[in-house]
Design a protein around this motif. Sequence first.
Motif, PDB file in Angstrom:
ATOM      1  N   LYS A  79       0.842  -1.234   0.013  1.00 52.48           N
ATOM      2  CA  LYS A  79       0.028  -0.263   0.005  1.00 52.48           C
ATOM      3  C   LYS A  79       0.851   1.255   0.107  1.00 52.48           C
ATOM      4  CE  LYS A  79      -3.868  -0.216   0.309  1.00 52.48           C
ATOM      5  NZ  LYS A  79      -4.947   0.213  -0.666  1.00 52.48           N
ATOM      6  N   LEU A  80       2.059   1.215   0.731  1.00 52.57           N
ATOM      7  CA  LEU A  80       2.895   2.198   0.800  1.00 52.57           C
ATOM      8  C   LEU A  80       3.634   2.790  -0.696  1.00 52.57           C
ATOM      9  CD1 LEU A  80       4.549   1.844   4.266  1.00 52.57           C
ATOM     10  CD2 LEU A  80       3.036   3.711   3.610  1.00 52.57           C
ATOM     11  N   LEU A  81       3.860   1.367  -1.191  1.00 56.11           N
ATOM     12  CA  LEU A  81       4.319   1.613  -2.614  1.00 56.11           C
ATOM     13  C   LEU A  81       3.566   2.143  -3.561  1.00 56.11           C
ATOM     14  CD1 LEU A  81       6.782  -1.313  -2.755  1.00 56.11           C
ATOM     15  CD2 LEU A  81       7.519   0.850  -2.428  1.00 56.11           C
ATOM     16  N   GLU A  82       2.271   1.684  -3.256  1.00 55.56           N
ATOM     17  CA  GLU A  82       0.986   2.291  -4.239  1.00 55.56           C
ATOM     18  C   GLU A  82       0.940   3.674  -4.153  1.00 55.56           C
ATOM     19  OE1 GLU A  82      -3.528   1.149  -3.787  1.00 55.56           O
ATOM     20  OE2 GLU A  82      -2.287  -0.623  -3.943  1.00 55.56           O
ATOM     21  N   GLN A  83       1.212   4.124  -2.865  1.00 52.18           N
ATOM     22  CA  GLN A  83       0.860   5.664  -2.730  1.00 52.18           C
ATOM     23  C   GLN A  83       2.050   6.536  -3.724  1.00 52.18           C
ATOM     24  OE1 GLN A  83      -1.638   7.379  -0.940  1.00 52.18           O
ATOM     25  NE2 GLN A  83      -2.235   5.178  -1.327  1.00 52.18           N
ATOM     26  N   LEU A  84       3.000   5.872  -3.684  1.00 45.60           N
ATOM     27  CA  LEU A  84       4.152   6.408  -4.581  1.00 45.60           C
ATOM     28  C   LEU A  84       3.497   6.708  -6.069  1.00 45.60           C
ATOM     29  CD1 LEU A  84       7.378   5.066  -2.830  1.00 45.60           C
ATOM     30  CD2 LEU A  84       6.312   7.430  -2.750  1.00 45.60           C
ATOM     31  N   HIS A  85       2.791   5.774  -6.415  1.00 41.75           N
ATOM     32  CA  HIS A  85       2.485   5.573  -7.906  1.00 41.75           C
ATOM     33  C   HIS A  85       1.046   6.459  -7.979  1.00 41.75           C
ATOM     34  CE1 HIS A  85       5.441   3.358  -9.605  1.00 41.75           C
ATOM     35  NE2 HIS A  85       5.230   2.519  -9.022  1.00 41.75           N
ATOM     36  N   SER A  86       0.201   6.390  -7.060  1.00 35.44           N
ATOM     37  CA  SER A  86      -1.074   6.715  -7.190  1.00 35.44           C
ATOM     38  C   SER A  86      -1.243   8.232  -7.547  1.00 35.44           C
ATOM     39  CB  SER A  86      -1.959   6.645  -5.886  1.00 35.44           C
ATOM     40  OG  SER A  86      -1.457   7.485  -4.846  1.00 35.44           O
ATOM     41  N   GLN A  97       8.562  10.694   3.073  1.00 34.99           N
ATOM     42  CA  GLN A  97       7.916   9.918   4.209  1.00 34.99           C
ATOM     43  C   GLN A  97       7.323   8.492   3.846  1.00 34.99           C
ATOM     44  OE1 GLN A  97       7.096  11.134   7.848  1.00 34.99           O
ATOM     45  NE2 GLN A  97       7.682   9.045   7.424  1.00 34.99           N
ATOM     46  N   THR A  98       6.756   8.507   2.684  1.00 37.63           N
ATOM     47  CA  THR A  98       6.301   7.173   2.281  1.00 37.63           C
ATOM     48  C   THR A  98       7.338   6.151   1.928  1.00 37.63           C
ATOM     49  OG1 THR A  98       4.503   8.278   1.088  1.00 37.63           O
ATOM     50  CG2 THR A  98       4.848   6.190   0.587  1.00 37.63           C
ATOM     51  N   ILE A  99       8.535   6.715   1.251  1.00 37.02           N
ATOM     52  CA  ILE A  99       9.523   5.736   1.110  1.00 37.02           C
ATOM     53  C   ILE A  99      10.212   5.120   2.571  1.00 37.02           C
ATOM     54  CG2 ILE A  99      12.272   5.482   0.203  1.00 37.02           C
ATOM     55  CD1 ILE A  99      11.040   7.265  -2.021  1.00 37.02           C
ATOM     56  N   GLN A 100      10.266   6.127   3.545  1.00 35.12           N
ATOM     57  CA  GLN A 100      10.839   5.919   4.660  1.00 35.12           C
ATOM     58  C   GLN A 100      10.038   4.690   5.576  1.00 35.12           C
ATOM     59  OE1 GLN A 100      13.647   6.716   6.166  1.00 35.12           O
ATOM     60  NE2 GLN A 100      13.326   5.752   8.331  1.00 35.12           N
ATOM     61  N   GLU A 128      14.808  -5.141  -4.889  1.00 30.22           N
ATOM     62  CA  GLU A 128      13.556  -4.303  -5.704  1.00 30.22           C
ATOM     63  C   GLU A 128      13.354  -3.233  -4.821  1.00 30.22           C
ATOM     64  OE1 GLU A 128      10.517  -7.447  -5.570  1.00 30.22           O
ATOM     65  OE2 GLU A 128      11.301  -8.693  -6.843  1.00 30.22           O
ATOM     66  N   PHE A 129      13.311  -3.086  -3.704  1.00 29.93           N
ATOM     67  CA  PHE A 129      12.986  -1.873  -3.019  1.00 29.93           C
ATOM     68  C   PHE A 129      13.896  -0.604  -3.635  1.00 29.93           C
ATOM     69  CE2 PHE A 129      13.346   0.893   0.561  1.00 29.93           C
ATOM     70  CZ  PHE A 129      12.027   1.529   0.574  1.00 29.93           C
ATOM     71  N   LEU A 130      15.365  -1.307  -3.403  1.00 24.31           N
ATOM     72  CA  LEU A 130      16.402   0.069  -3.710  1.00 24.31           C
ATOM     73  C   LEU A 130      16.170   0.427  -5.195  1.00 24.31           C
ATOM     74  CD1 LEU A 130      19.358  -1.475  -1.786  1.00 24.31           C
ATOM     75  CD2 LEU A 130      18.095   0.440  -1.390  1.00 24.31           C
ATOM     76  N   GLN A 131      15.759  -0.457  -5.971  1.00 24.89           N
ATOM     77  CA  GLN A 131      15.705  -0.051  -7.357  1.00 24.89           C
ATOM     78  C   GLN A 131      14.408   0.823  -7.451  1.00 24.89           C
ATOM     79  OE1 GLN A 131      15.266  -3.942  -9.392  1.00 24.89           O
ATOM     80  NE2 GLN A 131      17.629  -4.159  -9.602  1.00 24.89           N
ATOM     81  N   TYR A 132      13.565   0.481  -6.507  1.00 24.22           N
ATOM     82  CA  TYR A 132      12.527   1.259  -6.845  1.00 24.22           C
ATOM     83  C   TYR A 132      12.312   2.575  -6.168  1.00 24.22           C
ATOM     84  CZ  TYR A 132       7.337   2.504  -6.353  1.00 24.22           C
ATOM     85  OH  TYR A 132       6.239   3.088  -6.309  1.00 24.22           O
ATOM     86  N   ALA A 133      13.049   2.815  -5.019  1.00 23.86           N
ATOM     87  CA  ALA A 133      13.314   3.936  -4.404  1.00 23.86           C
ATOM     88  C   ALA A 133      14.160   4.879  -5.002  1.00 23.86           C
ATOM     89  CB  ALA A 133      14.054   3.713  -3.038  1.00 23.86           C
TER      90      ALA A 133
END
Length: 137
Positions: A79-86, A97-100, A128-133
């Motif tokens: 859900k947090l990763l989704e917030q970055l895309h939404s 903050q979302t990434i943290q 995957e998280f590091l690539q995404y961040a």
Amino acid sequence: MPIPHSFSLWITRNLDAYQETLERLRVEYYLAERPLYHQHCTLGQLRQFNDMSLKIADYCYTQGDDDNYFAVLLALHQKLLEQLHSNVQREPLFKVQTIQLARHSMTGLCQVFIAQGDWQKASELQREFLQYADSMS
């Protein structure tokens, strides 16, 4: 002399109490989740959702419900990763903050994988998280 069904009764009562508490927490969770679907979700609302999710995960963990603990952490992370895309128009502080918060949920997930002896899944999730961040900056 103990009653033969006393342990069974005790288990049933404790499971019922656990399910009732979990149901109450889920209602709070859905209320905390609702603002995330709106464009003007604030940092406070994001943190409230995160805190509520962690409260449920902690409750499941302390009650020995490993499956629900993992499921709640995974749902929070997604859900947090989704917030970055939404909403790409989000303010930079919201994204940071979302990434943290997502990093924190990822850490919990990795701890579960490591406890299960699945280092590969933990490493894969981190990679995957590091690539995404990195792609968000």
